[in-house]
Scaffold this motif. Structure first.
Motif: not given
Length: 331
Positions: A26-32, A68-73, A92-94
């Motif tokens: 959820d947080v990773t998707l929000r980061g994008c 995807v990798l950048g957002t996850v990391v 902190y993901g975008y």
């Protein structure tokens, strides 16, 4: 960039609260989705889908997997920060997402570049904290400055290290006067494609389908954001055409993507939409296009792209005095 969500289906939120793994997704998707100031996992999912369509469409799938990798990391790195509220809405993901799509765009892929994506995504979080702390006096956000700082550093370093092959970077050249070419009247189809290319170029590719998906993703969370994105892209095309910029660059969206971000930021994210705000945003978008040309010229001898720095500088310029010019509309 935005810390509130307008719509969260109850069933999804129950899943998020019941499972740590689903919460991380959820947080990773929000980061994008936060790349364009949205806080919605469905918006992020559509954004990722658009990135994959655009990356595969241009024959460069590493861009999608890098995103995807950048957002996850970056999201994982954000777990080390005590500010869990900002982490949960993807703040902190975008920047890590943008680092992940940028490095495969300009560097020839190798295990080392994948390592740079991981390192760059971590640094983007550190940069976010650093820049945000510096800017808190003026009460403006870091925006995509951490992405620009991190990516510029790695791209400039590639000239010094033979293991990093930068075949995708623009050829360094001294500034010179652009001589306009006669291209005739552009068709409506050209403008339609250019409109959505300008939106997809935020993620460094030109894609009609990708651009449409980005707009749909914006509309799911904020109809105003979608409207300002489309209008910002159209106004950027008109401005660049009026100023007689290189028509191929206009068509690819290279004069529009920063303007789109400026339009969303000034028009619907940091201000409540109104006629006064629209006029303020219009001026900001036009200035962003001019800033784009200025930074393209400034950075051409260095052989690195402007990325989203025109948006960052123009938005900071308009957001710092914003609380005094339009205090009633400030969000």
């Amino acid at each position: 960039m935005v810390s509130t969500s307008r719509s969260n289906p109850n069933y999804w939120m129950k899943l998020v609260k019941s499972n740590i793994f689903i919460e991380f997704i959820d947080v990773t998707l929000r980061g994008c989705s936060q790349v364009m100031f949205q806080n919605n996992p469905l918006t992020g999912l559509l954004f990722f889908a658009a990135i994959f369509i655009g990356a595969y469409g241009e024959g460069h799938p590493a861009v999608a997997y890098g995103g995807v990798l950048g957002t996850v990391v970056a999201t994982l790195t954000g777990l080390t920060v005590r500010d869990r509220k900002s982490w949960r809405v993807g703040l902190y993901g975008y920047n890590g997402c943008l680092v992940g799509v940028a490095l495969p765009t300009f560097l020839e892929m190798s295990p080392l570049v994948w390592g740079c994506i991981v390192l760059g995504s971590i640094i983007s979080v550190v940069s976010t904290l650093c820049i945000a702390d510096i800017l808190k006096t003026w009460k403006v956000a870091a925006l995509t400055a951490p992405f620009v700082f991190t990516t510029w550093t790695i791209l400039l370093a590639s000239y010094a290290f033979s293991s990093l092959h930068n075949g995708g970077l623009p050829h360094p050249s001294f500034p010179h006067q652009f001589i306009v070419e006669t291209n005739g009247t552009e068709s409506g189809h050209y403008v339609f494609d250019s409109l959505f290319n300008g939106i997809s170029q935020i993620f460094l590719f030109s894609s009609l389908v990708g651009g449409i998906l980005f707009v749909i993703g914006l509309a799911i969370e904020s109809l105003w954001a979608a409207i300002f994105a489309v209008c910002g892209s159209f106004l950027a095309i008109l401005t660049a055409t009026f100023l007689a910029a290189y028509y191929h660059s206009i068509h690819l969206g290279l004069y529009s993507f920063s303007a789109v971000l400026t339009a969303i930021a000034l028009g619907s994210t940091f201000n409540s939409p109104s006629w006064r705000v629209m006029a303020y945003t219009l001026i900001g978008v036009i200035f962003t296009v001019i800033m784009q040309g200025a930074l393209d010229t400034l950075l051409s001898p260095l052989g690195i792209p402007t990325l989203t720095m025109p948006f960052v500088l123009a938005s900071w310029l308009f957001l710092v005095p914003n609380k005094g010019i339009m205090p009633a509309h400030r969000q």
